[in-house]
Design an enzyme around this catalytic site. Structure first.
Site, PDB file in Angstrom:
ATOM      1  N   HIS A  54      36.439 -92.969 -34.239  1.00 54.40           N
ATOM      2  CA  HIS A  54      36.761 -91.557 -34.471  1.00 54.40           C
ATOM      3  C   HIS A  54      38.225 -91.264 -34.175  1.00 54.40           C
ATOM      4  CE1 HIS A  54      32.271 -90.926 -33.585  1.00 54.40           C
ATOM      5  NE2 HIS A  54      32.448 -90.751 -34.878  1.00 54.40           N
ATOM      6  N   HIS A  95      44.779 -89.350 -27.224  1.00 55.95           N
ATOM      7  CA  HIS A  95      44.300 -89.890 -28.500  1.00 55.95           C
ATOM      8  C   HIS A  95      44.949 -89.125 -29.645  1.00 55.95           C
ATOM      9  CE1 HIS A  95      41.482 -86.564 -27.591  1.00 55.95           C
ATOM     10  NE2 HIS A  95      41.657 -86.327 -28.884  1.00 55.95           N
ATOM     11  N   HIS A 126      45.050 -87.597 -33.847  1.00 60.12           N
ATOM     12  CA  HIS A 126      44.382 -87.119 -35.056  1.00 60.12           C
ATOM     13  C   HIS A 126      45.383 -87.130 -36.206  1.00 60.12           C
ATOM     14  CE1 HIS A 126      40.861 -85.460 -32.875  1.00 60.12           C
ATOM     15  NE2 HIS A 126      41.747 -85.271 -31.900  1.00 60.12           N
ATOM     16  N   HIS A 144      46.551 -85.602 -28.476  1.00 61.56           N
ATOM     17  CA  HIS A 144      45.855 -84.785 -27.478  1.00 61.56           C
ATOM     18  C   HIS A 144      45.859 -85.515 -26.143  1.00 61.56           C
ATOM     19  CE1 HIS A 144      43.402 -82.541 -30.775  1.00 61.56           C
ATOM     20  NE2 HIS A 144      44.595 -82.032 -30.588  1.00 61.56           N
ATOM     21  N   THR A 174      37.251 -80.778 -29.898  1.00 66.13           N
ATOM     22  CA  THR A 174      37.229 -80.721 -31.374  1.00 66.13           C
ATOM     23  C   THR A 174      36.262 -81.751 -31.948  1.00 66.13           C
ATOM     24  OG1 THR A 174      39.056 -82.280 -31.662  1.00 66.13           O
ATOM     25  CG2 THR A 174      39.638 -79.952 -31.418  1.00 66.13           C
ATOM     26  N   THR A 175      35.472 -82.374 -31.073  1.00 58.97           N
ATOM     27  CA  THR A 175      34.441 -83.320 -31.505  1.00 58.97           C
ATOM     28  C   THR A 175      33.124 -82.930 -30.830  1.00 58.97           C
ATOM     29  OG1 THR A 175      35.055 -84.782 -29.672  1.00 58.97           O
ATOM     30  CG2 THR A 175      36.028 -85.267 -31.823  1.00 58.97           C
TER      31      THR A 175
HETATM   32 ZN   LIG Z   1      41.501 -84.674 -29.989  1.00 56.52          ZN
END
Ligand SMILES: [Zn+2]
Length: 257
Positions: free
Chosen positions: A96, A121, A123, A140, A208-209
């Site tokens: 992810h 991590h 995005h 993030h 956001t997950t």
């Molecule tokens: Zn994130």
């Protein structure tokens, strides 16, 4: 004779058959929890339905990411970043995201509380937007307090010259889901800094997950670093798909700067 044996088999099997639907649904539930994605039947618009634990993804009113449009001057104090010596564990391709796990060394103070850096991590493209504008990459930095409250600091990257800190990650990029690469003590020293950040916007948001948990303090840094096309390619190649949740309604929230 045949009939009898069939009957006895059925009798023997009956408890097993009765158990099957239960086993299947429990199994499916576990799988669903793990099998959210960024597209199709397990994509963002279905996250709230694929597991009861994800209900906040569809019912929450303070969801992330958002499009940052109107911000109000709240005379926010600068945030002290104490990232003097980051002790990193590894860099992981979770399927992810690309995530760097941190053992110790990162600290910010917010609302009189210490928040320790746990991981950061990426995005691509960005999740948060500014005035409807998306960015090629967003980092993030996830911090947690002792009482398990979360503060996420977001960095939005613009296209441009390569970023020295990202280069180290690109060099150690885990290329496939499930891959993990160890990071040496010096590998992420480019992320080490002790400074105060004055220019940022702040709002209440969520993960956001899935499970989209709310109550997350969001800090989006105004100063935007740059990254090169080939650095971006490395993230895209490793992730194999966009990993941005679409923009969520701001609702009654106030975004301050
Ligand atoms: Zn994130």
């Amino acid at each position: 004779m045949k009939l009898v044996s069939l009957k006895s088999i059925t009798t023997l099997l009956l408890p097993v058959l009765l158990c099957l639907p239960i086993l299947t649904s429990a199994d499916e539930k576990d799988q669903d929890k793990a099998s959210w994605s960024y597209e199709g039947a397990t994509g963002p618009s279905h996250w709230g339905d694929i597991s009861a634990e994800n209900i906040t993804c569809k019912q929450g009113k303070n969801q992330s990411p958002i499009n940052i449009k109107r911000t109000f001057d709240a005379r926010l104090p600068s945030i002290k970043f104490d990232y003097a010596v980051l002790n990193s564990e590894n860099i992981v391709n979770t399927g992810h995201s690309i995530q760097v796990n941190i053992r110790s060394g990162g600290l910010i103070k917010l609302d009189g509380k210490d928040f320790l850096l746990k991981q950061f991590h990426f995005h691509t493209p960005s999740e948060n937007m500014i005035d409807g504008q998306s960015f090629p990459l967003e980092a993030h930095f996830v911090h947690a307090s002792e009482d398990n409250e979360l503060a996420v600091v977001a960095l939005l990257y613009q296209p441009g010259p390569p970023d020295a800190a990202l280069n180290v990650l690109v060099k150690n990029m885990p290329m496939n889901a499930g891959d993990t690469n160890r990071l040496g003590a010096k590998d992420i020293e480019f992320f080490e800094r002790s400074k105060k950040i004055k220019e940022y916007v702040r709002f209440n948001g969520s993960l956001t997950t899935p499970p989209c948990t709310e109550g997350v303090r969001w800090i989006v840094v105004k100063k935007q670093p740059t990254l090169s096309r080939s650095q971006l390619n490395a993230f895209q190649k490793a992730l194999k798909h966009p990993n941005n949740r679409p923009i969520q309604p701001v609702n009654a929230r106030i975004v301050v700067h």
